[in-house]
Write a protein that holds these residues in place. Structure first.
Motif, PDB file in Angstrom:
ATOM      1  N   ARG A 186       0.833  -1.218   0.000  1.00 37.27           N
ATOM      2  CA  ARG A 186       0.000   0.000   0.000  1.00 37.27           C
ATOM      3  C   ARG A 186       0.860   1.258   0.000  1.00 37.27           C
TER       4      ARG A 186
ATOM      5  N   GLY B 112      -7.772   0.862  -3.206  1.00 30.93           N
ATOM      6  CA  GLY B 112      -8.259   2.220  -3.471  1.00 30.93           C
ATOM      7  C   GLY B 112      -7.177   3.135  -4.009  1.00 30.93           C
ATOM      8  N   TYR B 113      -5.977   3.041  -3.435  1.00 35.33           N
ATOM      9  CA  TYR B 113      -4.856   3.872  -3.911  1.00 35.33           C
ATOM     10  C   TYR B 113      -4.496   3.545  -5.366  1.00 35.33           C
TER      11      TYR B 113
ATOM     12  N   SER C  52     -12.507   3.006  -1.137  1.00 39.69           N
ATOM     13  CA  SER C  52     -11.881   2.301  -2.264  1.00 39.69           C
ATOM     14  C   SER C  52     -12.869   2.068  -3.396  1.00 39.69           C
TER      15      SER C  52
ATOM     16  N   GLN D 151     -13.197   5.211  -5.307  1.00 39.96           N
ATOM     17  CA  GLN D 151     -12.038   5.460  -6.175  1.00 39.96           C
ATOM     18  C   GLN D 151     -12.112   4.627  -7.455  1.00 39.96           C
TER      19      GLN D 151
END
Length: 508
Positions: free
Chosen positions: A276, A318-319, A359, A362
């Protein structure tokens, strides 16, 4: 009195001191005895025994003090106020390995409680002595010193900087190369504690050559060592793109992905955290993770565990998705959406639900195709219910509202939107109605379905302020249908028809 009698008196006194410190050290292992020992003034009685002529008594007195100080901050404070620290530091440099271990244990036990107590250890000059202990021949002494330094460094950047300035980092890097597993664990943990506070401190650890040695230990069979190694790499990678790239250049992919399948839950969690922290920086780093099979591996990991162990994996997805349409699609193709939907529905903790909602938002915010992938997983009603629930935390409500808006503004999959017409509050409803107003003018099949499903009737029941954006959307939808159809589904129309029947005068 004969010489023999004098010697017997000294022997009795020595035995009494030995028995006293051993008994106190033993009693201090049980929490129920701590308050009684404290009230009996045991600290003041142990202090002179730190300078006893018998080494065993010194060591056991230090061990007893460490156990007491470890219990709570009041007792640790008593060690500081009793001027015991200078004695320990002095003896730490002079005594044998057993005493050094016991003295370092006291310093660790005092320093762990608060930044103020850790600062007291720094102020009495303990760091230089602890750093010298890192060069000791005995691995147990190195371990005890590493532990104490880590506990001091973990509180804040200033204390970490003091540890760095004392010259500890190169020696800690040497410690992670030692054969003893327990020493490597503690040294890796100390490097993690130093690295976490700032990019500059992390850079100090990197400059000492730590990354290459840490990366080599990712596949070590010892789970506790892997936890600390992955944590240290995470704390380095989180600060900047440059530091994250240095961690990646140590060729941690794809080997780190095997840790996501580890039997140890903390190894899984720390591996997901590391991935992450790398993914969040740039699309390029996220793409590298995708290419290595990292997204699919994280999704499998999220599916195989529960609770907080899932959290870093949920956030990582999500990132990755936030960076670009293609990366979000990679999460969708790897079946990330159904797994996030499961987390959203079944996790009891609000902060984990909030992460899953974020997430999903996103993933769905990019294009109608992305929004459809999220919508067909039936997450929109779930997001709405959490947003509207009084028992939801403020963070969960904020995250679900934002996710709903992100997805709704792109969603053109009308069957998924229709249930929200009946339940959504006005601030969400305008986004739902807005999407219908975009799609219906261009889709005759959707217009027919909107009537037969009761959607048009529901729209006529919405009370919107004149001139508002919501009213504009409703007007756009109504303009897609003949006037008599709109009138037919408007509230009160059936009553108006009945009145016309009553007032109608048949022609005879």
């Amino acid at each position: 009195m004969s010489q023999r009698q004098v010697l017997q008196v000294f022997e009795q006194y020595q035995r009494a001191r030995t028995q006293f410190v051993q008994t106190v050290a033993e009693l201090a292992t049980r929490p129920q005895n701590i308050e009684t020992l404290q009230n009996a003034g045991v600290m003041a009685l142990l202090r002179p025994l730190l300078l006893d002529v018998v080494p065993n008594i010194q060591q056991t007195a230090a061990l007893a003090l460490g156990r007491l100080a470890n219990y709570n901050d009041d007792l640790a404070e008593a060690v500081v106020k009793g001027d015991i620290l200078p004695q320990l530091v002095y003896s730490l440099a002079e005594q044998n390995r057993f005493y050094k271990k016991a003295a370092a244990f006291v310093l660790r036990a005092v320093g762990k409680h608060s930044p103020q107590l850790a600062q007291a250890i720094v102020d009495c000059g303990a760091l230089d002595t602890l750093v010298i202990c890192l060069e000791d021949f005995d691995p147990g002494v190195k371990e005890a010193a590493s532990w104490a330094l880590g506990y001091i460094a973990r509180h804040n950047a200033e204390l970490s900087q003091a540890v760095v300035d004392a010259g500890a980092i190169p020696l800690l890097v040497l410690c992670i190369q030692e054969p003893e597993i327990s020493l490597r664990r503690i040294a890796a943990s100390a490097l993690s504690d130093v690295s976490k506070h700032s990019p500059e401190l992390a850079q100090t650890v990197v400059d000492a050559g730590a990354i290459a040695h840490l990366a080599q230990m990712i596949l070590n069979p010892d789970a506790k060592l892997k936890r600390q190694v992955l944590s240290a790499l995470s704390q380095i990678a989180k600060h900047s793109v440059d530091l994250a790239e240095m961690v990646v250049e140590a060729e941690i992919f794809p080997v780190v992905l095997t840790c996501l399948k580890d039997s140890d839950e903390y190894v899984k969690k720390n591996a997901a955290t590391l991935i992450r922290e790398i993914a969040r920086h740039t699309p390029e780093l996220s793409q590298l993770i995708v290419n290595a099979g990292g997204v699919a591996a994280v999704i499998d990991c999220v599916g195989s565990c529960k609770g907080n162990v899932r959290l870093p994996g949920i956030m990582m997805l999500g990132y990755v998705a936030a960076h670009s349409e293609n990366l979000a699609m990679a999460v969708i193709i790897s079946k990330g959406v159904p797994q996030l939907a499961v987390c959203l529905s079944e996790e009891p903790e609000d902060h984990i639900k909030a992460a899953a909602a974020w997430s999903l938002g996103q993933i769905g915010r990019h294009t109608p195709e992305h929004a459809r992938a999220v919508a067909v997983a039936n997450v929109l009603p779930v997001l709405l219910s959490f947003y509207m629930a009084n028992e939801s935390s403020e963070d969960l409500q904020v995250k679900t509202k934002k996710a709903l808006k992100n997805i709704l503004q792109k969603c053109t999959h009308l069957p998924a939107l229709e249930p929200l017409l009946h339940d959504a509050p006005p601030n969400i409803l305008k986004h739902v109605v807005g999407q219908f107003s975009k799609v219906l003018p261009h889709d005759s099949k959707a217009r027919r379905l909107f009537v037969t499903s009761g959607g048009l009737k529901k729209v006529q029941e919405i009370k919107a302020e004149a001139g508002s954006l919501l009213q504009e959307y409703i007007n756009t939808i109504n303009n897609c249908y003949p006037e008599e159809i709109v009138r037919y589904y408007s509230p009160g129309y059936s009553q108006a028809l009945l009145e016309r029947v009553e007032n109608y005068q048949p022609v005879l």
